[in-house]
Write a protein that holds these residues in place. Structure first.
Motif, PDB file in Angstrom:
ATOM      1  N   GLN A 149      17.133  -3.251   2.410  1.00 21.07           N
ATOM      2  CA  GLN A 149      16.840  -4.298   1.434  1.00 21.07           C
ATOM      3  C   GLN A 149      15.385  -4.754   1.506  1.00 21.07           C
ATOM      4  OE1 GLN A 149      19.123  -5.451  -0.985  1.00 21.07           O
ATOM      5  NE2 GLN A 149      17.204  -6.230  -1.821  1.00 21.07           N
ATOM      6  N   ASP A 150      14.797  -4.827   2.692  1.00 20.81           N
ATOM      7  CA  ASP A 150      13.387  -5.222   2.817  1.00 20.81           C
ATOM      8  C   ASP A 150      12.473  -4.285   2.028  1.00 20.81           C
ATOM      9  OD1 ASP A 150      13.989  -7.357   4.433  1.00 20.81           O
ATOM     10  OD2 ASP A 150      13.428  -6.354   6.297  1.00 20.81           O
ATOM     11  N   ASN A 151      12.784  -2.996   2.028  1.00 18.27           N
ATOM     12  CA  ASN A 151      11.969  -2.030   1.283  1.00 18.27           C
ATOM     13  C   ASN A 151      12.134  -2.205  -0.222  1.00 18.27           C
ATOM     14  OD1 ASN A 151      11.115  -1.031   3.720  1.00 18.27           O
ATOM     15  ND2 ASN A 151      12.542   0.675   3.707  1.00 18.27           N
ATOM     16  N   VAL A 152      13.346  -2.514  -0.649  1.00 18.11           N
ATOM     17  CA  VAL A 152      13.591  -2.781  -2.067  1.00 18.11           C
ATOM     18  C   VAL A 152      12.857  -4.055  -2.481  1.00 18.11           C
ATOM     19  CG1 VAL A 152      15.358  -3.352  -3.777  1.00 18.11           C
ATOM     20  CG2 VAL A 152      15.774  -1.556  -2.099  1.00 18.11           C
ATOM     21  N   ASP A 153      12.923  -5.077  -1.639  1.00 19.31           N
ATOM     22  CA  ASP A 153      12.205  -6.321  -1.939  1.00 19.31           C
ATOM     23  C   ASP A 153      10.714  -6.058  -2.054  1.00 19.31           C
ATOM     24  OD1 ASP A 153      14.660  -7.594  -1.844  1.00 19.31           O
ATOM     25  OD2 ASP A 153      14.349  -8.419   0.162  1.00 19.31           O
ATOM     26  N   GLY A 154      10.178  -5.208  -1.196  1.00 20.24           N
ATOM     27  CA  GLY A 154       8.767  -4.849  -1.267  1.00 20.24           C
ATOM     28  C   GLY A 154       8.426  -4.152  -2.568  1.00 20.24           C
ATOM     29  N   ALA A 155       9.320  -3.291  -3.019  1.00 20.76           N
ATOM     30  CA  ALA A 155       9.104  -2.576  -4.280  1.00 20.76           C
ATOM     31  C   ALA A 155       9.216  -3.507  -5.476  1.00 20.76           C
ATOM     32  CB  ALA A 155      10.103  -1.434  -4.406  1.00 20.76           C
ATOM     33  N   ASP A 156       9.995  -4.559  -5.328  1.00 22.77           N
ATOM     34  CA  ASP A 156      10.221  -5.494  -6.431  1.00 22.77           C
ATOM     35  C   ASP A 156       9.122  -6.538  -6.576  1.00 22.77           C
ATOM     36  OD1 ASP A 156      12.541  -4.432  -7.446  1.00 22.77           O
ATOM     37  OD2 ASP A 156      13.851  -5.669  -6.229  1.00 22.77           O
ATOM     38  N   GLY A 198       0.797  -1.218   0.000  1.00 23.08           N
ATOM     39  CA  GLY A 198       0.000   0.000   0.000  1.00 23.08           C
ATOM     40  C   GLY A 198       0.831   1.269   0.000  1.00 23.08           C
ATOM     41  N   ALA A 199       2.009   1.230   0.597  1.00 24.01           N
ATOM     42  CA  ALA A 199       2.873   2.419   0.612  1.00 24.01           C
ATOM     43  C   ALA A 199       3.306   2.777  -0.802  1.00 24.01           C
ATOM     44  CB  ALA A 199       4.095   2.170   1.499  1.00 24.01           C
ATOM     45  N   THR A 240       3.970  -4.778  -7.894  1.00 22.38           N
ATOM     46  CA  THR A 240       4.406  -3.384  -7.917  1.00 22.38           C
ATOM     47  C   THR A 240       5.310  -3.104  -9.110  1.00 22.38           C
ATOM     48  OG1 THR A 240       4.302  -3.383  -5.513  1.00 22.38           O
ATOM     49  CG2 THR A 240       5.449  -1.556  -6.533  1.00 22.38           C
ATOM     50  N   ARG A 241       6.300  -3.945  -9.314  1.00 24.66           N
ATOM     51  CA  ARG A 241       7.216  -3.849 -10.455  1.00 24.66           C
ATOM     52  C   ARG A 241       7.916  -2.502 -10.580  1.00 24.66           C
ATOM     53  NH1 ARG A 241       3.758  -6.974 -15.093  1.00 24.66           N
ATOM     54  NH2 ARG A 241       3.149  -8.672 -13.754  1.00 24.66           N
ATOM     55  N   LEU A 242       8.388  -1.969  -9.490  1.00 26.50           N
ATOM     56  CA  LEU A 242       9.186  -0.747  -9.540  1.00 26.50           C
ATOM     57  C   LEU A 242      10.614  -1.098  -9.926  1.00 26.50           C
ATOM     58  CD1 LEU A 242       8.087   1.026  -6.235  1.00 26.50           C
ATOM     59  CD2 LEU A 242       7.380   1.608  -8.538  1.00 26.50           C
ATOM     60  N   ASN A 243      11.294  -0.218 -10.618  1.00 31.23           N
ATOM     61  CA  ASN A 243      12.728  -0.357 -10.867  1.00 31.23           C
ATOM     62  C   ASN A 243      13.396   0.082  -9.572  1.00 31.23           C
ATOM     63  OD1 ASN A 243      12.460  -0.847 -13.760  1.00 31.23           O
ATOM     64  ND2 ASN A 243      11.699   1.250 -13.803  1.00 31.23           N
TER      65      ASN A 243
END
Length: 87
Positions: free
Chosen positions: A66-73, A43-44, A77-80
């Motif tokens: 790294q946990d935040n990057v994993d969440g974005a990945d 949701g963030a 979400t599919r963020l770069n």
């Protein structure tokens, strides 16, 4: 180019960092204490994309956790994204 902030902060730190946040378009500064969700919750990232009016593939996400990057990945979400450790 759109520049935004997605930051996990509490109200005390929000006040301490206000001089930094105030340099950005207020609609592009998403603070966990204001939006009610913290990274790495999906949701963030969704709220950040909505505020910036962008699709996930149009965003570069950089974080020191790294946990935040994993969440974005996550597939939904599919963020770069990139993990950057503070020096």
């Amino acid at each position: 180019m759109v520049l935004g902030i997605l930051s996990d902060v509490n109200p005390i730190h929000k006040e301490m960092l206000s001089s930094i946040y105030n340099q950005f378009d207020k609609s592009k500064v998403l603070l966990s204490c204001d939006i009610g969700v913290r990274k790495p919750a999906k949701g963030a990232y969704a709220k950040a994309l909505e505020a910036m009016k962008l699709e996930a593939n149009e965003v570069v996400f950089i974080d020191d956790a790294q946990d935040n990057v994993d969440g974005a990945d996550r597939k939904s979400t599919r963020l770069n994204s990139s993990h950057e450790s503070p020096s």
